[in-house]
Scaffold this motif. Structure first.
Motif, PDB file in Angstrom:
ATOM      1  N   TYR A 161     -11.711   0.330 -15.164  1.00  0.00           N
ATOM      2  CA  TYR A 161     -12.333  -0.579 -14.197  1.00  0.00           C
ATOM      3  C   TYR A 161     -13.470  -1.342 -14.871  1.00  0.00           C
ATOM      4  O   TYR A 161     -14.283  -0.757 -15.585  1.00  0.00           O
ATOM      5  N   SER A 184     -17.193   5.891 -14.215  1.00  0.00           N
ATOM      6  CA  SER A 184     -16.496   6.821 -13.330  1.00  0.00           C
ATOM      7  C   SER A 184     -15.042   6.470 -13.090  1.00  0.00           C
ATOM      8  O   SER A 184     -14.283   7.289 -12.566  1.00  0.00           O
ATOM      9  N   ASN A 185     -14.637   5.263 -13.444  1.00  0.00           N
ATOM     10  CA  ASN A 185     -13.292   4.777 -13.152  1.00  0.00           C
ATOM     11  C   ASN A 185     -12.708   4.132 -14.407  1.00  0.00           C
ATOM     12  O   ASN A 185     -12.867   2.924 -14.613  1.00  0.00           O
ATOM     13  N   ARG A 224     -16.054   9.165  -3.095  1.00  0.00           N
ATOM     14  CA  ARG A 224     -15.084   8.072  -3.108  1.00  0.00           C
ATOM     15  C   ARG A 224     -15.603   7.003  -2.146  1.00  0.00           C
ATOM     16  O   ARG A 224     -15.992   7.308  -1.019  1.00  0.00           O
ATOM     17  N   LYS A 274     -12.944   3.607  -5.252  1.00  0.00           N
ATOM     18  CA  LYS A 274     -13.468   3.968  -6.575  1.00  0.00           C
ATOM     19  C   LYS A 274     -14.303   5.236  -6.442  1.00  0.00           C
ATOM     20  O   LYS A 274     -14.902   5.514  -5.402  1.00  0.00           O
TER      21      LYS A 274
END
Length: 187
Positions: free
Chosen positions: A108, A104-105, A26, A120
Motif C-alpha cells: 500500500y 502496516s499494509n 482495521r 487497512k
C-alpha cells in the motif's frame, strides 16, 4: 411505592474502558471533515486481534441512548499550509500516520484518498485521559497515536503517558491555598 412498567431487576454495569496500550485495528471508514478550526482526518476503526477483538462493536451494541457513538476513532487536524509551528507539527503527525498505514499494509502507498483506508490495518495507541464534566472528573482512555502493526504484535511500542486535566498551579490544591501556620507540626 407504586409499580412501574418495564422495570427489570438486573445489575447495572458501567461501560467497559479499553486499557491504555497498543492494539491492531482495521479501518471501518475514514473521512476528512470541516470544523471551526480547520480540516481534520477522522479514522473509524475496530480492534481486530487479541483479547479486545470486536471491542467497539460490543460497546456500540450495548449503548441504549438514542445518540449512540462509535468510540473507536482517531482524529487529527490537517495542515493549514500557513507556516506556523502548529502547521509543522500537523505535517509531522500526518507523515507518521502515512508511515503507519504504509508499514502496516505491504504494497500500500498513500495516494491522498482517505476513503481508500477502509479495511487497512493500523496500530492504535491508547492513553489514559482525565475528563471533567459538570464538576465531576474521572479517567477514560483515548486513541492518541497511530503506529505500525508489527510494533503492536511484537510489543515494542511505548504506551503513551497519561493525560491529566490541566490545572492552574495551586488552584485545586488545598495545601497550597491553606494557611498552614497553625498546624501542630509546623513551627
Amino acid at each position: 411505592m407504586r409499580a412501574y412498567n418495564d422495570v427489570k431487576a438486573e445489575p447495572q454495569k458501567g461501560r467497559e474502558i479499553l486499557p491504555a496500550g497498543g492494539y491492531v485495528a482495521r479501518v471501518q471508514a475514514a473521512m476528512v471533515e470541516n470544523t471551526d478550526y480547520g480540516e481534520r482526518l477522522v479514522v473509524y476503526f475496530e480492534i481486530c486481534e487479541g483479547d479486545y477483538r470486536g471491542f467497539f462493536q460490543k460497546d456500540f451494541d450495548a449503548q441504549t441512548q438514542e445518540d449512540k457513538k462509535w468510540r473507536g476513532v482517531y482524529r487529527m487536524y490537517l495542515p493549514k499550509e500557513d507556516g506556523s509551528e502548529k502547521d509543522g507539527w500537523s505535517k509531522k503527525t500526518l507523515g507518521g500516520v502515512i508511515w503507519s498505514f504504509e508499514q502496516s499494509n505491504p504494497g500500500y502507498h498513500w495516494d491522498w484518498n482517505e476513503a481508500g483506508l477502509k479495511d487497512k490495518l493500523v496500530g492504535v495507541l491508547f492513553r489514559n485521559k482525565e475528563w471533567e464534566f459538570n464538576g465531576n472528573t474521572g479517567w477514560t482512555t483515548e486513541c492518541c497515536f497511530l503506529t505500525d502493526v508489527d510494533s503492536i504484535r511484537q510489543e515494542t511500542f511505548r504506551t503513551p503517558k497519561d493525560k491529566p486535566l490541566k490545572r492552574d498551579s495551586g488552584q485545586n490544591n488545598w495545601a497550597a491555598q491553606a494557611d498552614d501556620s497553625d498546624l501542630p507540626w509546623k513551627s
